[in-house]
Design a protein around this motif. Structure first.
Motif, mmCIF file in Angstrom:
data_model
loop_
_atom_site.group_PDB
_atom_site.id
_atom_site.type_symbol
_atom_site.label_atom_id
_atom_site.label_comp_id
_atom_site.label_asym_id
_atom_site.label_seq_id
_atom_site.Cartn_x
_atom_site.Cartn_y
_atom_site.Cartn_z
ATOM 1 N N UNK A 165 -42.745 92.104 69.157
ATOM 2 C CA UNK A 165 -44.019 91.528 68.728
ATOM 3 C C UNK A 165 -45.109 92.597 68.731
ATOM 4 N N UNK A 166 -46.188 92.363 67.974
ATOM 5 C CA UNK A 166 -47.289 93.328 67.944
ATOM 6 C C UNK A 166 -48.325 93.015 69.017
ATOM 7 N N UNK A 167 -48.963 94.056 69.529
ATOM 8 C CA UNK A 167 -50.117 93.859 70.407
ATOM 9 C C UNK A 167 -51.271 93.334 69.560
ATOM 10 N N UNK A 168 -51.411 93.884 68.357
ATOM 11 C CA UNK A 168 -52.418 93.409 67.409
ATOM 12 C C UNK A 168 -51.844 93.504 66.005
ATOM 13 N N UNK A 169 -52.187 92.537 65.160
ATOM 14 C CA UNK A 169 -51.711 92.534 63.783
ATOM 15 C C UNK A 169 -52.460 93.560 62.956
ATOM 16 N N UNK A 170 -51.705 94.381 62.216
ATOM 17 C CA UNK A 170 -52.344 95.379 61.364
ATOM 18 C C UNK A 170 -52.891 94.770 60.078
ATOM 19 N N UNK A 171 -52.567 93.492 59.815
ATOM 20 C CA UNK A 171 -53.006 92.844 58.580
ATOM 21 C C UNK A 171 -54.209 91.946 58.803
ATOM 22 N N UNK A 172 -54.151 91.086 59.815
ATOM 23 C CA UNK A 172 -55.208 90.085 60.013
ATOM 24 C C UNK A 172 -55.968 90.269 61.318
ATOM 25 N N UNK A 173 -55.582 91.245 62.139
ATOM 26 C CA UNK A 173 -56.369 91.589 63.315
ATOM 27 C C UNK A 173 -56.099 90.785 64.567
ATOM 28 N N UNK A 174 -55.202 89.798 64.526
ATOM 29 C CA UNK A 174 -54.928 88.968 65.689
ATOM 30 C C UNK A 174 -54.415 89.796 66.858
ATOM 31 N N UNK A 175 -54.956 89.557 68.060
ATOM 32 C CA UNK A 175 -54.447 90.156 69.286
ATOM 33 C C UNK A 175 -53.585 89.124 70.003
ATOM 34 N N UNK A 176 -52.409 89.514 70.420
ATOM 35 C CA UNK A 176 -51.486 88.606 71.086
ATOM 36 C C UNK A 176 -51.615 88.721 72.610
ATOM 37 N N UNK A 177 -51.232 87.668 73.346
ATOM 38 C CA UNK A 177 -51.236 87.734 74.811
ATOM 39 C C UNK A 177 -50.005 88.489 75.306
ATOM 40 N N UNK A 178 -50.111 89.788 75.366
ATOM 41 C CA UNK A 178 -48.949 90.659 75.556
ATOM 42 C C UNK A 178 -48.224 90.358 76.866
ATOM 43 N N UNK A 179 -48.957 90.280 77.965
ATOM 44 C CA UNK A 179 -48.311 90.060 79.264
ATOM 45 C C UNK A 179 -47.602 88.711 79.303
ATOM 46 N N UNK A 180 -48.194 87.691 78.705
ATOM 47 C CA UNK A 180 -47.582 86.362 78.685
ATOM 48 C C UNK A 180 -46.288 86.369 77.879
ATOM 49 N N UNK A 181 -46.300 87.050 76.740
ATOM 50 C CA UNK A 181 -45.090 87.112 75.921
ATOM 51 C C UNK A 181 -44.010 87.922 76.625
ATOM 52 N N UNK A 182 -44.398 89.014 77.280
ATOM 53 C CA UNK A 182 -43.423 89.815 78.023
ATOM 54 C C UNK A 182 -42.787 88.991 79.135
ATOM 55 N N UNK A 183 -43.589 88.214 79.838
ATOM 56 C CA UNK A 183 -43.054 87.372 80.914
ATOM 57 C C UNK A 183 -42.089 86.330 80.356
ATOM 58 N N UNK A 184 -42.421 85.769 79.204
ATOM 59 C CA UNK A 184 -41.558 84.791 78.543
ATOM 60 C C UNK A 184 -40.208 85.428 78.200
ATOM 61 N N UNK A 185 -40.255 86.650 77.671
ATOM 62 C CA UNK A 185 -39.016 87.351 77.348
ATOM 63 C C UNK A 185 -38.191 87.608 78.594
ATOM 64 N N UNK A 186 -38.843 88.073 79.643
ATOM 65 C CA UNK A 186 -38.126 88.440 80.860
ATOM 66 C C UNK A 186 -37.494 87.228 81.540
ATOM 67 N N UNK A 187 -38.135 86.081 81.434
ATOM 68 C CA UNK A 187 -37.569 84.860 82.004
ATOM 69 C C UNK A 187 -36.206 84.545 81.398
ATOM 70 N N UNK A 188 -36.016 84.926 80.138
ATOM 71 C CA UNK A 188 -34.741 84.678 79.458
ATOM 72 C C UNK A 188 -33.798 85.869 79.559
ATOM 73 N N UNK A 189 -34.213 86.916 80.273
ATOM 74 C CA UNK A 189 -33.384 88.107 80.385
ATOM 75 C C UNK A 189 -33.453 89.009 79.180
ATOM 76 N N UNK A 190 -34.485 88.841 78.349
ATOM 77 C CA UNK A 190 -34.645 89.651 77.141
ATOM 78 C C UNK A 190 -35.656 90.772 77.382
ATOM 79 N N UNK A 191 -35.654 91.746 76.472
ATOM 80 C CA UNK A 191 -36.591 92.851 76.534
ATOM 81 C C UNK A 191 -37.870 92.501 75.783
ATOM 82 N N UNK A 192 -39.002 92.960 76.290
ATOM 83 C CA UNK A 192 -40.295 92.846 75.605
ATOM 84 C C UNK A 192 -40.544 94.149 74.866
ATOM 85 N N UNK A 193 -40.533 94.087 73.522
ATOM 86 C CA UNK A 193 -40.567 95.281 72.660
ATOM 87 C C UNK A 193 -41.866 95.236 71.861
#
Length: 388
Positions: A165-193
């Motif tokens: 996922x992107x930290x920020x969209x290069x097209x529309x400027x949206x900033x994502x909740x990076x730490x929250x998404x990383x935690x969601x990935x880690x809960x499932x045993x996945x990598x946050x990329x």
């Protein structure tokens, strides 16, 4: 103590490139560079140009530069020197890292991307899916181009290997909740990329705070030369088998993912770019950009339509705008004739443009900290002029 620049006028004196009539709103495609970056590149080529490992002065200077660049990158990302690697660009690094990560993945393993992603964090996974029988799923966005976290969460399963996922969209400027998404990935045993290319010029990156496993960015987006920079957790990078030539060193660990000779002169420019940002300070950058971004949003003339978050909350000052009767390519051309550098098209953000139904893309206005209130006001007047 470093001199702190507190005004845009003082900032602009550092850029010869800005001493011309063209108003640069093209930063999302690559920012202008301060003179100190240009000087650092040319000085290395003039006085220290050599390959590494030689028993002579210029080679030892290059060795020292690489060491300094690694330390600078580690400090910039809040990482260690074992966790940072340089490459030709983000996309090249990402193709290399994704292939190393996926060597032992099996058919049916899954990757989750988002509709906000630049294709540099999508196509590497799609190509792996093609080669290895993987499945790539896409998290949707809402009507204002915010990431739908509930939908993202529903896509993550025990088969998910990566959430990209992107930290920020290069097209529309949206900033994502990076730490929250990383935690969601880690809960499932996945990598946050994390693709932090577009966020890079707009705020500090702390890989420890957000708990990213892999993060990629591009110094040429934050006032440096054309170069790619990647971070990976040391234990993770050590566990993968990189694609590299046999004589290449194995330490620092991340250097195993650097193929061939580095662009040493660009490393000198990278160091100078980070030093420039330290001198300016993130407080000035974020406050000034927020003020200019709000000015743009408040003054956007009818009938231009904003595609994205309509406030300065959870976004960077990158704006995708469309006009019902004026194609993006024609609009950007007319703005160019009036002295404004903007982009048109999809900017490699294929998924969000398809999601918005914009076959021709949009006009992209990118504000960075060296832009001025006067430039924004003149751009708004120009947008009004060409709209009728």
């Amino acid at each position: 103590m470093a001199r702190v620049l507190t005004t845009v006028e003082a900032v602009r004196t550092r850029f010869t490139a800005l001493q011309q009539p063209l108003a640069f709103f093209d930063g999302p495609g690559g920012t202008q560079v301060p003179d100190s970056v240009i000087d650092a590149i040319s000085d290395h080529l003039r006085f220290a140009n050599a390959n590494t490992g030689g028993p002579f002065h210029t080679s030892r200077q290059t060795d020292a530069l690489i060491t300094k660049a690694r330390a600078t990158a580690a400090d910039f990302l809040n990482a260690t020197v074992d966790e940072v690697a340089f490459g030709a660009n983000m996309t090249t690094l990402n193709f290399a890292l994704t292939r190393a990560a996926a060597r032992n993945w099996q058919e049916g393993d899954e990757i989750v991307c988002t509709r906000l992603d630049h294709d540099g964090n999508v196509s590497p996974w799609l190509e792996l899916a093609h080669d290895k029988g993987l499945t790539v799923r896409f998290a949707e966005v809402d009507r204002e181009c915010r990431l739908d976290l509930d939908h993202l969460r529903s896509l993550v399963t025990e088969r998910t290997r990566v959430v990209a996922f992107p930290w920020a969209s290069n097209a529309v400027g949206t900033v994502t909740p990076v730490a929250e998404i990383a935690a969601l990935a880690h809960e499932a045993g996945a990598l946050a990329w994390v693709d932090a290319v577009h966020f890079g010029p707009h705020g500090p990156i702390d890989v420890q705070a957000v708990d990213a496993d892999v993060l990629v960015c591009s110094p040429y987006k934050f006032y440096g030369p054309h170069l790619g920079l990647a971070y990976g957790k040391a234990a993770l990078l050590e566990s993968w088998r990189p694609y590299k030539v046999r004589p290449a060193p194995d330490f620092p660990v991340a250097s195993r993912y650097e193929t061939g000779t580095l662009a040493h002169e660009l490393l000198a420019g990278f160091v100078a770019a980070v030093e420039y940002l330290r001198d300016v300070g993130w407080q000035f950058v974020t406050e000034h950009e927020r003020e200019l971004g709000q000015r743009f949003l408040d003054g956007l003339p009818v009938p231009w339509r904003l595609r994205g978050v309509p406030t300065m909350e959870a976004r960077v000052p990158t704006f995708a705008i469309t006009h019902e009767a004026l194609p993006p390519q024609e609009a950007s051309m007319r703005l160019g004739e009036l002295g404004f550098a903007v982009w048109d098209g999809n900017y490699y953000a294929v998924e969000i443009m398809e999601r918005l139904g914009l076959d021709d893309g949009a006009v992209r206005v990118g504000i960075v900290h060296y832009n001025t209130a006067d430039e924004v006001e003149r751009l708004l007047a120009a947008l009004d002029e060409i709209a009728h």
